[in-house]
Design a protein around this motif. Sequence first.
Motif, PDB file in Angstrom:
ATOM      1  N   ALA A  56      -0.112   7.775   3.525  1.00  0.00           N
ATOM      2  CA  ALA A  56      -1.137   8.464   2.733  1.00  0.00           C
ATOM      3  C   ALA A  56      -1.549   7.615   1.529  1.00  0.00           C
ATOM      4  O   ALA A  56      -2.709   7.625   1.107  1.00  0.00           O
ATOM      5  N   ALA A  57      -0.594   6.867   0.981  1.00  0.00           N
ATOM      6  CA  ALA A  57      -0.854   6.052  -0.209  1.00  0.00           C
ATOM      7  C   ALA A  57      -1.717   4.835   0.121  1.00  0.00           C
ATOM      8  O   ALA A  57      -2.598   4.462  -0.656  1.00  0.00           O
ATOM      9  N   GLN A  58      -1.453   4.232   1.274  1.00  0.00           N
ATOM     10  CA  GLN A  58      -2.265   3.066   1.663  1.00  0.00           C
ATOM     11  C   GLN A  58      -3.726   3.465   1.798  1.00  0.00           C
ATOM     12  O   GLN A  58      -4.629   2.760   1.354  1.00  0.00           O
ATOM     13  N   ARG A  59      -3.965   4.607   2.442  1.00  0.00           N
ATOM     14  CA  ARG A  59      -5.345   5.064   2.615  1.00  0.00           C
ATOM     15  C   ARG A  59      -6.047   5.237   1.273  1.00  0.00           C
ATOM     16  O   ARG A  59      -7.251   5.012   1.153  1.00  0.00           O
ATOM     17  N   ARG A  60      -5.284   5.717   0.292  1.00  0.00           N
ATOM     18  CA  ARG A  60      -5.908   6.107  -0.978  1.00  0.00           C
ATOM     19  C   ARG A  60      -5.752   5.062  -2.077  1.00  0.00           C
ATOM     20  O   ARG A  60      -6.196   5.280  -3.201  1.00  0.00           O
ATOM     21  N   LEU A  67      -0.947  -6.392   2.255  1.00  0.00           N
ATOM     22  CA  LEU A  67      -2.265  -5.923   2.687  1.00  0.00           C
ATOM     23  C   LEU A  67      -3.394  -6.721   2.028  1.00  0.00           C
ATOM     24  O   LEU A  67      -4.566  -6.391   2.194  1.00  0.00           O
ATOM     25  N   GLU A  68      -3.005  -7.728   1.263  1.00  0.00           N
ATOM     26  CA  GLU A  68      -3.984  -8.617   0.625  1.00  0.00           C
ATOM     27  C   GLU A  68      -4.976  -7.849  -0.246  1.00  0.00           C
ATOM     28  O   GLU A  68      -6.195  -7.984  -0.121  1.00  0.00           O
ATOM     29  N   ARG A  69      -4.405  -7.016  -1.111  1.00  0.00           N
ATOM     30  CA  ARG A  69      -5.211  -6.293  -2.084  1.00  0.00           C
ATOM     31  C   ARG A  69      -5.013  -6.929  -3.464  1.00  0.00           C
ATOM     32  O   ARG A  69      -3.954  -7.501  -3.721  1.00  0.00           O
ATOM     33  N   PRO A  70      -5.996  -6.805  -4.359  1.00  0.00           N
ATOM     34  CA  PRO A  70      -5.954  -7.580  -5.603  1.00  0.00           C
ATOM     35  C   PRO A  70      -4.968  -7.059  -6.653  1.00  0.00           C
ATOM     36  O   PRO A  70      -4.710  -7.756  -7.637  1.00  0.00           O
ATOM     37  N   ALA A  71      -4.435  -5.841  -6.477  1.00  0.00           N
ATOM     38  CA  ALA A  71      -3.547  -5.331  -7.515  1.00  0.00           C
ATOM     39  C   ALA A  71      -2.590  -4.301  -6.927  1.00  0.00           C
ATOM     40  O   ALA A  71      -2.862  -3.705  -5.888  1.00  0.00           O
ATOM     41  N   ALA A  72      -1.492  -4.120  -7.623  1.00  0.00           N
ATOM     42  CA  ALA A  72      -0.541  -3.066  -7.269  1.00  0.00           C
ATOM     43  C   ALA A  72      -0.559  -2.018  -8.373  1.00  0.00           C
ATOM     44  O   ALA A  72      -0.844  -2.341  -9.522  1.00  0.00           O
TER      45      ALA A  72
END
Lengths: 92, 132, 120
Positions: B81-85, B96-101
């Motif tokens: 649920a967290a990945q989706r949001r 997941l190669e996203r710019p921030a945590a």
Amino acid sequence: MTLHIVNQSPYRTSALRDCLDAMADGDALLLIEDGVYAAGAPTGIAPIPAGTYCLQADAVARGITPAKSITLIDDERWIALCVEHTPIVSWF
Amino acid sequence: MIFSLVVYSAPHAGESAATAVRFARALVDQGHRLYRVFFYGDGVHSGSALAAPPQDEQDLLGQWQALYREHGVDLVVCIAAAQRRGVLSQSEAQRLERPAANLAEGFELGGLGQLADATAHSDRIVTFGGSA
Amino acid sequence: MSQITLAICRHAPYGNALAREGLEAVLAAAAMDQTPDVLFTGDGIFQLLPDQAAGEIDQKSLHRNLQALPMFGVEQIYVCQRSLEERAVSSNRLAIAGINLVLVQDTGGLISRYQHVLSF
């Protein structure tokens, strides 16, 4: 015996009606958050069973005066109701 | 008695997330054991470290973190649920190669198995539902 | 095998994420050998309608999740009869391969048999 918790206004969703349809004898009903709008004047949607509980802070916050047949409780009593009942079903 | 809570509602979207953290605090104050709080659906936003409500409003994130610090309450954010949001830990953001945590301290990502595990290990489950 | 948990699904598919996320939670619990019983009630019964073409709105079909239930040991589901009647949905229209639909009139009695209820 089940504790049912409703947190939606009866005028907005079917949560209260669905809950009342699913109540067995001896079950308890607690109105919290916008659910307390069912605790005031008769809603015309569904009669609230005698012995229903209402979270006092949520009613006071909204300026709602619950009917005399409704028992006003605080968080401590809510937890006691959870201890006394199983299962606990939330309708939202 | 052993309780677990399931939270579906996003913080500051309605009253429900605030009710959940107040209920959690009351439980531990009364000496009950809070086995786990499982954040699911829009509830995963509770684990965002980036929430910055005005100072005269409730700090729900800080209240959850205080429960973690003072009582070691297990705050589990559903990973799917967290990945989706967009609520990601450092390692998930990298993977997941996203710019921030943005997963806040005190919270951990976990699978839905953690919800099943909570039902198996708790005397009572209380659900705090959304407004949709 | 005695189940301690009842999952109540009472939200419509696609319009509310809880429908999908509820089924995912049921499947995950079943995969851990903690298969809950499942009750569809309220708008949740719309999850069971045949001929859903979720691709039309770029969503994944919820029916795939439903069809996965028997593989995880969920071989019967409870369906609230009153909810069907209120919505003019005939139980004859609802069919999921490998799952036995049990119509329930006394949902309160059903709920009272469980230790835990997860509402979705």
